[in-house]
Structures are given as structure tokens and as C-alpha cells.
Motif scaffolding. Sequence first.
Motif, short mmCIF file in Angstrom:
data_model
loop_
_atom_site.label_atom_id
_atom_site.label_comp_id
_atom_site.label_asym_id
_atom_site.label_seq_id
_atom_site.Cartn_x
_atom_site.Cartn_y
_atom_site.Cartn_z
N ARG A 1 31.08 33.78 44.07
CA ARG A 1 31.35 34.37 44.41
C ARG A 1 32.88 35.46 43.63
O ARG A 1 32.72 37.02 44.91
N PHE A 2 32.91 34.89 43.26
CA PHE A 2 34.38 35.57 42.53
C PHE A 2 33.90 35.68 40.40
O PHE A 2 33.51 35.13 40.53
N THR A 3 34.91 36.64 40.45
CA THR A 3 34.65 36.78 39.46
C THR A 3 36.34 37.37 38.15
O THR A 3 36.76 37.59 38.86
N ILE A 4 35.84 36.91 37.28
CA ILE A 4 37.77 36.85 36.48
C ILE A 4 36.87 38.00 35.07
O ILE A 4 36.39 37.85 34.75
N SER A 5 38.21 38.45 35.12
CA SER A 5 37.97 39.10 33.67
C SER A 5 39.55 39.52 33.52
O SER A 5 40.38 39.65 34.13
N ARG A 6 39.33 40.10 31.89
CA ARG A 6 40.65 40.70 31.56
C ARG A 6 40.91 42.42 30.52
O ARG A 6 39.44 42.41 30.46
N GLY B 1 37.46 34.93 25.84
CA GLY B 1 36.58 35.30 27.39
C GLY B 1 36.24 34.01 27.73
O GLY B 1 35.09 34.68 28.52
N ARG B 2 35.72 32.77 27.46
CA ARG B 2 35.50 31.31 28.18
C ARG B 2 36.01 31.92 29.72
O ARG B 2 37.30 32.01 29.54
N THR B 3 35.53 31.74 30.72
CA THR B 3 35.76 31.63 32.30
C THR B 3 35.70 30.15 32.16
O THR B 3 34.63 29.89 32.14
N ARG B 4 35.84 29.71 33.27
CA ARG B 4 35.62 28.92 34.10
C ARG B 4 35.96 28.79 35.75
O ARG B 4 37.29 29.09 35.81
N THR C 1 45.88 25.24 44.30
CA THR C 1 45.19 25.76 43.81
C THR C 1 43.89 26.04 42.46
O THR C 1 44.18 27.63 42.35
N MET C 2 43.73 25.72 41.68
CA MET C 2 43.18 26.96 40.37
C MET C 2 41.51 27.55 41.40
O MET C 2 40.92 26.62 41.61
N VAL C 3 41.71 28.75 40.53
CA VAL C 3 40.63 29.90 40.89
C VAL C 3 39.60 30.21 40.30
O VAL C 3 38.39 29.51 39.91
N ALA C 4 40.34 29.90 39.11
CA ALA C 4 39.18 30.92 38.06
C ALA C 4 40.30 31.11 36.84
O ALA C 4 41.32 31.10 36.64
N ASP C 5 39.93 30.55 35.45
CA ASP C 5 40.71 31.20 34.39
C ASP C 5 39.85 31.64 33.34
O ASP C 5 39.30 31.37 33.60
N ILE C 6 40.22 32.20 32.49
CA ILE C 6 39.52 32.51 31.47
C ILE C 6 40.79 32.47 29.76
O ILE C 6 42.44 32.84 29.73
N ALA C 7 40.19 31.79 28.87
CA ALA C 7 41.21 32.24 27.66
C ALA C 7 40.82 33.18 26.72
O ALA C 7 40.23 34.18 27.29
#
Length: 121
Positions: free
Chosen positions: A66-71, A55-58, A46-52
Amino acid sequence: QVSLVESGGGSVEAGGSLRLSCVVSDDIFSRYCLGWFRQAPDGGRTMVADIASDGRTRYSDFAKGRFTISRDNAESSLALQMNSLRPEDTAVYYCAAGRVCLFGEDYVNYWGQGTRVSVSA
């Protein structure tokens, strides 16, 4: 050679936090959409989060708030900060890269090896 190498999994109690990291090879880091999937023992990925790359996030609904994605462009790395963890977050978490954003497994071109997260009640 393309590689995605995760780290940071482990065991925590409910309400705790974990930070997952993924080092991504330079040849895809800046051009690909990056993200995290998870797979529970009895389910599919299952997809949790992604980041283009811009920098756009989903986030999936269960991850929002609760969760934060970053690069980190300097380190060619991807991170997932997970707070307020619940037992149902228990899964193997996979770093993923795709030429387009990661709407599902079919959009993933490269996978990491996975890192296990276990949350106890």
C-alpha cells in the motif's frame, strides 16, 4: 544544522491516497538511512518504512503493498506515497534519519516535527 521538514499530511476518506514529503538537510541526506515512523493517539512510534543510502527499502507488514517510500537525490527529499488508506492509518507521521537502518526508535538520530494524517471511514 540538521533539519527534516515534513509536509503533505491531511484528511482523506478510507481508500484514498496521500503523499508525504520530507526535505532533509544535505549534510545527512546522502549518508543516512531515512524513513518514516508513525504514532497513533494511543500508541508509541512505529516504523513504517525506511530506505538506505543505496536505495534498499524495508516496510512494516501493514505498509507492504500500500505504501511506497522513495528518495530524490537531486532534491534531498524523502517521500511516502500512501494508497488504499484505512482508518487505522490515522496517526502523526514522522520523518526520521539514522546512521544505520531504522529498526526502531533507538536507531533514529534525527526526527522531523511530524505531520498529521487522518483517515475517516
